[in-house]
Motif scaffolding. Sequence first.
Motif, PDB file in Angstrom:
ATOM      1  N   LYS A  56     -15.280 -86.599  22.973  1.00 19.30           N
ATOM      2  CA  LYS A  56     -15.219 -85.229  22.469  1.00 19.30           C
ATOM      3  C   LYS A  56     -16.634 -84.676  22.325  1.00 19.30           C
ATOM      4  O   LYS A  56     -16.900 -83.520  22.647  1.00 19.30           O
ATOM      5  CB  LYS A  56     -14.493 -85.223  21.115  1.00 19.30           C
ATOM      6  CG  LYS A  56     -14.446 -83.885  20.423  1.00 19.30           C
ATOM      7  CD  LYS A  56     -13.736 -83.987  19.071  1.00 19.30           C
ATOM      8  CE  LYS A  56     -13.760 -82.662  18.332  1.00 19.30           C
ATOM      9  NZ  LYS A  56     -13.049 -82.719  17.038  1.00 19.30           N
ATOM     10  N   GLU A  57     -17.538 -85.507  21.862  1.00 20.43           N
ATOM     11  CA  GLU A  57     -18.916 -85.070  21.632  1.00 20.43           C
ATOM     12  C   GLU A  57     -19.611 -84.677  22.929  1.00 20.43           C
ATOM     13  O   GLU A  57     -20.457 -83.788  22.940  1.00 20.43           O
ATOM     14  CB  GLU A  57     -19.719 -86.149  20.895  1.00 20.43           C
ATOM     15  CG  GLU A  57     -19.299 -86.361  19.461  1.00 20.43           C
ATOM     16  CD  GLU A  57     -17.917 -87.010  19.299  1.00 20.43           C
ATOM     17  OE1 GLU A  57     -17.544 -87.884  20.119  1.00 20.43           O
ATOM     18  OE2 GLU A  57     -17.206 -86.616  18.354  1.00 20.43           O
ATOM     19  N   ASP A  58     -19.281 -85.360  24.041  1.00 19.72           N
ATOM     20  CA  ASP A  58     -19.868 -84.982  25.327  1.00 19.72           C
ATOM     21  C   ASP A  58     -19.498 -83.544  25.686  1.00 19.72           C
ATOM     22  O   ASP A  58     -20.334 -82.775  26.155  1.00 19.72           O
ATOM     23  CB  ASP A  58     -19.410 -85.930  26.438  1.00 19.72           C
ATOM     24  CG  ASP A  58     -20.016 -87.316  26.337  1.00 19.72           C
ATOM     25  OD1 ASP A  58     -21.037 -87.484  25.647  1.00 19.72           O
ATOM     26  OD2 ASP A  58     -19.454 -88.242  26.957  1.00 19.72           O
ATOM     27  N   LEU A  59     -18.237 -83.200  25.462  1.00 14.73           N
ATOM     28  CA  LEU A  59     -17.792 -81.821  25.708  1.00 14.73           C
ATOM     29  C   LEU A  59     -18.530 -80.863  24.775  1.00 14.73           C
ATOM     30  O   LEU A  59     -19.065 -79.844  25.224  1.00 14.73           O
ATOM     31  CB  LEU A  59     -16.284 -81.687  25.508  1.00 14.73           C
ATOM     32  CG  LEU A  59     -15.728 -80.252  25.474  1.00 14.73           C
ATOM     33  CD1 LEU A  59     -16.010 -79.515  26.773  1.00 14.73           C
ATOM     34  CD2 LEU A  59     -14.242 -80.273  25.168  1.00 14.73           C
ATOM     35  N   PHE A  60     -18.580 -81.178  23.498  1.00 15.95           N
ATOM     36  CA  PHE A  60     -19.221 -80.285  22.535  1.00 15.95           C
ATOM     37  C   PHE A  60     -20.717 -80.142  22.823  1.00 15.95           C
ATOM     38  O   PHE A  60     -21.277 -79.061  22.658  1.00 15.95           O
ATOM     39  CB  PHE A  60     -18.976 -80.770  21.105  1.00 15.95           C
ATOM     40  CG  PHE A  60     -17.685 -80.270  20.536  1.00 15.95           C
ATOM     41  CD1 PHE A  60     -17.655 -79.233  19.630  1.00 15.95           C
ATOM     42  CD2 PHE A  60     -16.473 -80.833  20.924  1.00 15.95           C
ATOM     43  CE1 PHE A  60     -16.461 -78.754  19.112  1.00 15.95           C
ATOM     44  CE2 PHE A  60     -15.274 -80.373  20.412  1.00 15.95           C
ATOM     45  CZ  PHE A  60     -15.273 -79.327  19.504  1.00 15.95           C
ATOM     46  N   PHE A  61     -21.348 -81.217  23.242  1.00 16.01           N
ATOM     47  CA  PHE A  61     -22.767 -81.134  23.598  1.00 16.01           C
ATOM     48  C   PHE A  61     -22.949 -80.192  24.786  1.00 16.01           C
ATOM     49  O   PHE A  61     -23.858 -79.352  24.781  1.00 16.01           O
ATOM     50  CB  PHE A  61     -23.331 -82.524  23.914  1.00 16.01           C
ATOM     51  CG  PHE A  61     -24.796 -82.497  24.238  1.00 16.01           C
ATOM     52  CD1 PHE A  61     -25.741 -82.429  23.227  1.00 16.01           C
ATOM     53  CD2 PHE A  61     -25.229 -82.519  25.551  1.00 16.01           C
ATOM     54  CE1 PHE A  61     -27.103 -82.396  23.518  1.00 16.01           C
ATOM     55  CE2 PHE A  61     -26.580 -82.477  25.859  1.00 16.01           C
ATOM     56  CZ  PHE A  61     -27.520 -82.418  24.836  1.00 16.01           C
ATOM     57  N   ASP A  62     -22.079 -80.310  25.801  1.00 19.54           N
ATOM     58  CA  ASP A  62     -22.138 -79.389  26.945  1.00 19.54           C
ATOM     59  C   ASP A  62     -21.936 -77.946  26.494  1.00 19.54           C
ATOM     60  O   ASP A  62     -22.624 -77.040  26.959  1.00 19.54           O
ATOM     61  CB  ASP A  62     -21.061 -79.745  27.980  1.00 19.54           C
ATOM     62  CG  ASP A  62     -21.501 -80.799  28.970  1.00 19.54           C
ATOM     63  OD1 ASP A  62     -22.648 -81.278  28.881  1.00 19.54           O
ATOM     64  OD2 ASP A  62     -20.681 -81.138  29.847  1.00 19.54           O
TER      65      ASP A  62
END
Length: 192
Positions: A56-62
Motif C-alpha cells: 500500500k505504501e508503494d502506491l501512496f509514495f507514488d
Amino acid sequence: MAKNFTELDISSLKNKLKEECEKSWKENGYKSTSIAYLTKKVGISTGSFYRIYETKEDLFFDVFSMIQINLKNKLKYIINQNKGLEGFKNAFKWLFKEYSSYPKLYNFNNPDYLLFINKLSSKDIESLKLHNEDFFHETLIDSNLSLKIPKEKAYAILNTLLVTSTMDKEFSYNKLEVFEFLLESSIKNIFN
C-alpha cells in the motif's frame, strides 16, 4: 509483472489507482483508504493490486510524489503569470488554500500522515525531504527573487507559515487573512 496484463494495462491501472488513491486520501485520509476500496473503484482484484504494487505504501509514495510534481507545476504556472514578489505571494497563497482544502493529505503532523511516513523506508523519507527543499529553491529561482537571509531559514519560516493551513480549532479569526498578514510581514525580512 501482473498475469494477463500487458505493460500498457499495468500503466493504465497504475494511473487509475493513483487517481483514486489521491481522491480518497484527500477525503478520507491514509488509514481509511484501503486497498479493497481502491481495487473496487478500479475494477481489479486485491491479488492483481499486489502484482502491480508490492505494498500500500508503494502506491501512496507514488501518489505523494505525483502530488508534489503537480504542486510544483501549478506554482510555476502561477509564478510565470507574474514574476517577482507578487508572483511568489500569489503562489504561496494558492498553496495555502490547497493545503487548507485537503488537511487529511497535507497535515504532516497528524497521526494519520505519521502512520504513512513511519511505514516508508529511510531512503523514501529522505527523497521526500529533498524534493520539498528542491521545490522551494526552484520556486525562488522561478520567481527571480534573492534572499536577505540564509535559504534554510527562509524555507523554515515559509513552511511554518504554511502549517497554519492545517490548524482549524486554534483560530478565532479568518485563517487566510492571518496567513496573508504573516506572509506580507515575513516577506519584507526574507527577500531583497
